[in-house]
Design a protein around this motif. Structure first.
Motif, mmCIF file in Angstrom:
data_model
loop_
_atom_site.group_PDB
_atom_site.id
_atom_site.type_symbol
_atom_site.label_atom_id
_atom_site.label_comp_id
_atom_site.label_asym_id
_atom_site.label_seq_id
_atom_site.Cartn_x
_atom_site.Cartn_y
_atom_site.Cartn_z
ATOM 1 N N SER A 195 61.108 130.137 -11.197
ATOM 2 C CA SER A 195 59.755 130.703 -11.113
ATOM 3 C C SER A 195 59.376 131.476 -12.377
ATOM 4 O O SER A 195 58.198 131.589 -12.713
ATOM 5 N N LEU A 196 60.371 132.023 -13.083
ATOM 6 C CA LEU A 196 60.075 132.807 -14.292
ATOM 7 C C LEU A 196 59.834 131.932 -15.523
ATOM 8 O O LEU A 196 59.053 132.290 -16.405
ATOM 9 N N TYR A 197 60.496 130.784 -15.579
ATOM 10 C CA TYR A 197 60.415 129.957 -16.792
ATOM 11 C C TYR A 197 59.000 129.379 -16.944
ATOM 12 O O TYR A 197 58.415 128.896 -15.973
ATOM 13 N N PRO A 198 58.433 129.407 -18.148
ATOM 14 C CA PRO A 198 57.060 128.903 -18.351
ATOM 15 C C PRO A 198 56.931 127.440 -17.937
ATOM 16 O O PRO A 198 57.791 126.618 -18.243
ATOM 17 N N ALA A 199 55.843 127.153 -17.268
ATOM 18 C CA ALA A 199 55.585 125.776 -16.831
ATOM 19 C C ALA A 199 54.924 124.981 -17.950
ATOM 20 O O ALA A 199 54.496 125.535 -18.970
ATOM 21 N N GLU A 200 54.864 123.662 -17.776
ATOM 22 C CA GLU A 200 54.171 122.792 -18.734
ATOM 23 C C GLU A 200 52.728 123.249 -18.891
ATOM 24 O O GLU A 200 52.038 123.486 -17.895
ATOM 25 N N ALA A 201 52.274 123.384 -20.142
ATOM 26 C CA ALA A 201 50.923 123.895 -20.385
ATOM 27 C C ALA A 201 49.856 122.959 -19.813
ATOM 28 O O ALA A 201 48.834 123.413 -19.278
ATOM 29 N N ASP A 202 50.073 121.658 -19.912
ATOM 30 C CA ASP A 202 49.047 120.696 -19.501
ATOM 31 C C ASP A 202 49.025 120.450 -17.997
ATOM 32 O O ASP A 202 47.969 120.413 -17.366
ATOM 33 N N THR A 203 50.215 120.291 -17.435
ATOM 34 C CA THR A 203 50.284 119.864 -16.028
ATOM 35 C C THR A 203 50.672 120.978 -15.069
ATOM 36 O O THR A 203 50.471 120.847 -13.862
ATOM 37 N N GLY A 204 51.252 122.063 -15.618
ATOM 38 C CA GLY A 204 51.715 123.131 -14.748
ATOM 39 C C GLY A 204 53.019 122.805 -14.047
ATOM 40 O O GLY A 204 53.461 123.544 -13.156
ATOM 41 N N GLU A 246 64.701 134.855 -40.606
ATOM 42 C CA GLU A 246 65.223 133.579 -41.105
ATOM 43 C C GLU A 246 65.811 132.798 -39.926
ATOM 44 O O GLU A 246 66.238 133.384 -38.920
ATOM 45 N N SER A 247 65.884 131.488 -40.081
ATOM 46 C CA SER A 247 66.339 130.637 -38.981
ATOM 47 C C SER A 247 67.771 130.967 -38.559
ATOM 48 O O SER A 247 68.115 130.860 -37.382
ATOM 49 N N TRP A 248 68.623 131.395 -39.510
ATOM 50 C CA TRP A 248 70.026 131.651 -39.193
ATOM 51 C C TRP A 248 70.243 133.037 -38.575
ATOM 52 O O TRP A 248 71.374 133.406 -38.259
ATOM 53 N N MET A 249 69.178 133.796 -38.381
ATOM 54 C CA MET A 249 69.335 135.143 -37.824
ATOM 55 C C MET A 249 69.384 135.147 -36.290
ATOM 56 O O MET A 249 69.515 136.199 -35.682
ATOM 57 N N GLY A 250 69.259 133.993 -35.661
ATOM 58 C CA GLY A 250 69.278 133.943 -34.215
ATOM 59 C C GLY A 250 70.686 134.038 -33.655
ATOM 60 O O GLY A 250 71.643 134.354 -34.361
ATOM 61 N N VAL A 251 70.815 133.754 -32.366
ATOM 62 C CA VAL A 251 72.116 133.750 -31.712
ATOM 63 C C VAL A 251 72.847 132.467 -32.129
ATOM 64 O O VAL A 251 72.327 131.368 -31.906
ATOM 65 N N THR A 252 73.997 132.601 -32.755
ATOM 66 C CA THR A 252 74.652 131.437 -33.359
ATOM 67 C C THR A 252 75.049 130.386 -32.323
ATOM 68 O O THR A 252 75.101 129.203 -32.643
ATOM 69 N N SER A 253 75.341 130.794 -31.091
ATOM 70 C CA SER A 253 75.777 129.817 -30.087
ATOM 71 C C SER A 253 74.601 129.072 -29.456
ATOM 72 O O SER A 253 74.805 128.067 -28.778
ATOM 73 N N PHE A 254 73.379 129.541 -29.660
ATOM 74 C CA PHE A 254 72.213 128.881 -29.065
ATOM 75 C C PHE A 254 71.874 127.616 -29.855
ATOM 76 O O PHE A 254 71.943 127.598 -31.083
ATOM 77 N N GLN A 255 71.495 126.563 -29.116
ATOM 78 C CA GLN A 255 71.247 125.276 -29.751
ATOM 79 C C GLN A 255 69.850 124.734 -29.512
ATOM 80 O O GLN A 255 69.486 123.697 -30.054
ATOM 81 N N HIS A 256 69.076 125.421 -28.683
ATOM 82 C CA HIS A 256 67.777 124.854 -28.282
ATOM 83 C C HIS A 256 66.808 126.011 -28.026
ATOM 84 O O HIS A 256 67.236 127.106 -27.636
ATOM 85 N N CYS A 257 65.514 125.745 -28.242
ATOM 86 C CA CYS A 257 64.506 126.774 -27.938
ATOM 87 C C CYS A 257 64.596 127.191 -26.467
ATOM 88 O O CYS A 257 64.310 128.346 -26.125
ATOM 89 N N ARG A 258 64.995 126.256 -25.631
ATOM 90 C CA ARG A 258 65.138 126.553 -24.203
ATOM 91 C C ARG A 258 66.126 127.691 -23.962
ATOM 92 O O ARG A 258 65.963 128.499 -23.049
ATOM 93 N N ASP A 259 67.167 127.780 -24.804
ATOM 94 C CA ASP A 259 68.157 128.849 -24.653
ATOM 95 C C ASP A 259 67.490 130.223 -24.803
ATOM 96 O O ASP A 259 67.777 131.153 -24.042
ATOM 97 N N TYR A 260 66.618 130.337 -25.801
ATOM 98 C CA TYR A 260 65.947 131.629 -26.033
ATOM 99 C C TYR A 260 64.972 131.951 -24.889
ATOM 100 O O TYR A 260 64.848 133.108 -24.470
ATOM 101 N N ALA A 261 64.282 130.912 -24.403
ATOM 102 C CA ALA A 261 63.353 131.133 -23.283
ATOM 103 C C ALA A 261 64.119 131.579 -22.035
ATOM 104 O O ALA A 261 63.682 132.481 -21.305
ATOM 105 N N LEU A 262 65.280 130.948 -21.807
ATOM 106 C CA LEU A 262 66.089 131.335 -20.648
ATOM 107 C C LEU A 262 66.622 132.762 -20.797
ATOM 108 O O LEU A 262 66.720 133.502 -19.821
ATOM 109 N N LEU A 263 66.971 133.143 -22.026
ATOM 110 C CA LEU A 263 67.435 134.518 -22.249
ATOM 111 C C LEU A 263 66.338 135.517 -21.894
ATOM 112 O O LEU A 263 66.598 136.542 -21.246
ATOM 113 N N CYS A 264 65.102 135.232 -22.312
ATOM 114 C CA CYS A 264 63.988 136.130 -21.974
ATOM 115 C C CYS A 264 63.795 136.202 -20.457
ATOM 116 O O CYS A 264 63.549 137.286 -19.901
#
Length: 403
Positions: free
Chosen positions: A117-126, A73-91
């Protein structure tokens, strides 16, 4: 055949509460709770494995119940995170920590450089997506590191991470604890080999469940333990039939092994908490201002239903956004004077948005995006709020003094 699951005493129930309520119990931070669980390891392991399919992990550093939901469910994530970017940075942070040795120290500047270098780049432009000159990106990383420190997967040695929010030149020193090795759930195969969330949720348990026929029971228990309520519209028919047919056995089992009380209605089931345990557990209502708003709104909805024959679908009440807004406005006019300042001063449109989100998180309402309707669950009517009888008189006297 007699059950092999032993009945719990009060200490067993307390240990079960800690496991259900916390992501994990760190021995260094909570030695007494850790010891409580360790002394009851066998009972707890048998119970949660049989009823929910949850694995109890216990080693020298921590105790953890792997609480895998049947449905995320959407509320099962980390409550302090506010953006998908937060989860990507955690990974990306976890990938960075994997390359470090336990007790190895690292600087914030080193982490920032590696994350680029670890964070995913833009799919279209890199092109690189993360830019530390961006205030929002820096805030995301601060949220991630703050969460990592709270969970014990990073240790702050020197410096204030909050300073990074205002300046990209801010520096801090961190250390890699052994807990960084245990944060991600172990799976039988490499994560990259799972092609769906459902496959990842079932990893390691599906084959066994199918062989032993326990999957239905474990789905029901997981929904009851991990969600605010279990409604018929979201359940498989056989699951709700199982719940109704075995309600007495379920009630006895849950109340023998936890602090919860089992309640079953026509189209919903839920676990409630005794009053003396309410504020120890994540429960509704809690002490937040929004809980007060929700309780008053529930009372207004109950009056609204009683006053007129409204549209119903399997005991749910469906409202258009305009009707919802009008009912909330009436509720606010009648009871808003006692709300916390945040909600007294909030604009009506923002309040509607916040209330719908909170009701949805607690499964007390849901949005039908196709029909643009808000569906109110019958569970909302179970608990309502009202001011004490002398509240209005006191407010009138206070207003008279102010004038």
């Amino acid at each position: 055949m007699a059950s092999l699951i032993e009945k719990f005493d009060d200490d067993d129930r307390e240990a079960a509460y800690y496991l259900l309520e916390n992501f994990w119990i760190l021995r260094e931070r909570q030695p007494e709770v850790y010891q409580l669980i360790r002394e009851r390891e066998h009972k707890l392991r048998n119970y949660f494995s049989d009823k929910c399919g949850f694995q109890l992990i216990l080693n020298r550093q921590f105790a953890k119940l792997e609480k895998i939901p049947d449905k995320p469910e959407s509320w099962m994530g980390v409550t302090s995170f506010q953006h998908c970017r937060d989860y990507a940075l955690l990974c990306c942070l976890l990938a960075f920590l994997e390359e470090k040795s336990v007790d190895e120290q690292f600087l914030l500047s080193e982490l920032c450089e590696t994350l680029l270098s670890l964070y995913p780049a833009e799919a279209d432009t890199g092109a690189t997506v993360i830019n530390w000159e961006s205030y929002e990106c820096r805030k995301s990383l601060v949220r991630v590191l703050t969460m990592a420190i709270d969970y014990g997967i990073v240790v702050s040695v020197d410096g204030d991470i909050a300073g990074f929010t205002s300046s990209a030149d801010s520096e801090a020193l961190f250390e890699v604890p052994v807990m960084a090795r245990y944060f991600i759930r172990s799976t039988p195969k490499d994560l990259a080999q799972y092609n769906s969330i459902d496959a990842l949720i079932r990893a390691g348990s599906q084959e066994e469940e199918e062989l032993t026929g326990r999957s239905r029971k474990q789905r029901v228990y997981r929904q009851l333990f991990l969600t605010p309520g279990f409604e018929r519209h979201e359940a498989k028919d056989e699951d709700f039939l199982y719940l109704r047919n075995l309600r007495n056995r379920l009630r006895e089992d849950i109340e023998d092994h936890t602090w919860f009380r089992f309640e079953l209605y026509k189209n919903a089931a839920l676990l409630t908490v005794p009053a003396d345990k309410r504020f120890q557990m994540t429960s509704f209502p809690d002490r937040t201002g929004m809980s007060g708003v929700m309780l008053h709104f529930a009372a207004t909805i109950r009056d609204y239903v009683h006053a007129a024959e409204q549209r119903r679908d399997r005991d749910c009440l469906t409202l258009t956004p305009i009707e919802f807004d009008r009912i909330l406005a009436a509720c606010r006019q009648a009871t808003g004077s006692g709300w916390t300042k945040e909600y007294r001063d909030m604009s009506q449109s923002k309040l509607v948005q916040e209330l719908v989100r909170s009701l949805s998180d607690w499964k007390l309402a849901r949005q039908d995006s196709e029909l643009n309707l808000i569906v109110i669950s019958p569970l909302l009517g179970r608990t309502i709020g009202a001011y004490p009888a002398d509240y209005q008189q006191t407010k009138t006297e206070e207003n008279a003094i102010d004038e």
